[in-house]
Each structure stands twice: as C-alpha cells, then as structure tokens.
Motif scaffolding. Structure first.
Motif: not given
Length: 241
Positions: A192-200
């Motif tokens: 659900k938070r895949v963009s945040e997951y990848r960035d972090l």
C-alpha cells in the motif's frame, strides 16, 4: 533514533495480541494459511507481479509463482525445519528461498541459490548472518527491518531479491518469537505504501540516517498493521452463535 523503540514495542504488543485471539489459540494454522496467501500476493505485487491469485491452480506470472512458493514454505509443516536452519545457517536458508522465488525467472539453474561472486558482497552477507545468529541485542522488529533492508540494498541474487528479503524479514519474526506462527501480514502495508517503501529502503542502503530511522518506523508500523490484519482474519473465521 526517536520513535523507533516505541514503534517496536507497539509491533510486539500487536502481534502478541493477535496470537492471543481466541480463534488463534487453537486454530492459528487457519489464520497462518490465509496470511501466507495474502503475504505472497502482496510481496509479488511490490515487485510488479500479478495480483490475480487463483487458489486452486498454477500461476502464470513467474514473480507471483515464486512469491507463493516462498509464502507456502513459510507456512505449515516445512516451517520448523526452515527456522531451525535459519538460526544456525541463514545464508543456506537464503539460498533455499531464492531457489523457490526465482525458479521460473531463469533457464540457468546455476544462478538459483547462488549469490553474485563478489568479495564485498560475501563479507556483507557474513556480517548479516552474524546478526541473525545472535550478534545483536536489537529488538526483534528492528532486526527484521535491518535484515530486510540490507538484502534489498545488497541485491545478492540476479532475480527475486525483493521476495527473498521480505521472506527473510518474516523468518526473523518467527525465529525470535515475535511472530512464531507467521500470523502477521506486513507485506500488505508495504504494498500500500510502495513508493515510501522503495524510497526509504534505498535511503537505508545509502546510509542516510533519517531514511534509516524512517525505514525502521515503517517496518514496525507494517508489523503492527499486519497484526491487525491477522486479527481480522481470525475474527472472520470465528464461529458465530
């Protein structure tokens, strides 16, 4: 790191509560099986795999097929043996997970289960293995997050590194007693938070202190939300009078 220890405590308390749910005191295996299906589908989707999950049949998408093989290995009779090997020889377990995850992604069988030939990679994996086998007193949710992000950053294999990394995080949770029956589904939150997951996770790999803190927070929050998912699965399966 501000906020990390309380987040880890919340994750631990939430997973403990999920294991105490009346439906999980005796029927935890049903929750674990449903959790493995949701975890496998979400893990595949994070890496661009299909979300079309047919429960009685083969999977056409190689990413989804590999993720589901891994998820099923972490559920049921094979789990205790997998955990036993993980706690004494984690690199051997990573190789096994990679064989399951990447079997449909390459015709070169020599690539399955074999990390890239790189001296620095070998040293980093050895250090990671030491953490997994007891060279740290970090809380289990933090260790799970570190193992997860380190494997994402290292990309030790040619294929399926994400599926392997998320499975390794799950194994940390199981082997440390944080989630002994693999009831949690943190993969849903990561998707659900895949963009945040990848960035972090990228920031973690680059050594950015704030990204590391936020990654640890995200991982703990996903574990907490995954415990709530387990509670909802158990509640849905609970007999009604």
């Amino acid at each position: 790191m501000p906020g990390v220890v309380p987040a880890a405590d919340r994750a631990r308390d939430a997973l403990a509560a999920a294991h105490r749910h009346p439906a999980n005191l005796r029927g935890w295996d049903k929750t674990a099986t449903e959790a493995s299906w949701r975890a496998g589908r979400s893990s595949a989707a994070i890496d661009g795999g299909s979300v079309e999950l047919v429960r009685d049949g083969d999977f056409d998408d190689p990413v989804l097929a590999g993720a589901m093989r891994v998820a099923q290995a972490l559920d049921g009779d094979s789990l205790p043996q997998l955990v036993a090997v993980w706690t004494r020889a984690p690199l051997q377990t990573l190789a096994r997970l990679h064989v399951l995850a990447a079997a449909d992604m390459t015709d070169d069988q020599q690539l399955l289960g074999r990390p890239r030939a790189d001296a620095e990679l070998g040293q980093r994996l050895d250090l990671l293995a030491q953490l997994i086998t007891g060279a740290t007193k970090a809380p289990a949710p933090v260790l799970a997050a570190v193992v997860h992000a380190e494997l994402l950053a290292l990309e030790p294999f040619q294929h399926a590194n994400g599926v392997v990394a998320r499975a390794a995080s799950r194994l940390v949770c199981t082997s440390t007693g944080l989630d002994p029956h693999t009831l949690g589904v943190p993969e849903v939150t990561w998707f659900k938070r895949v963009s945040e997951y990848r960035d972090l996770s990228n920031g973690f790999g680059a050594g950015d202190p704030e990204a590391i803190r936020l990654w640890l927070m995200l991982s703990c929050e996903a574990l907490e939300a995954g415990a709530a998912e387990a509670m909802s699965i158990a509640e849905a399966a609970r007999p009604r009078n």
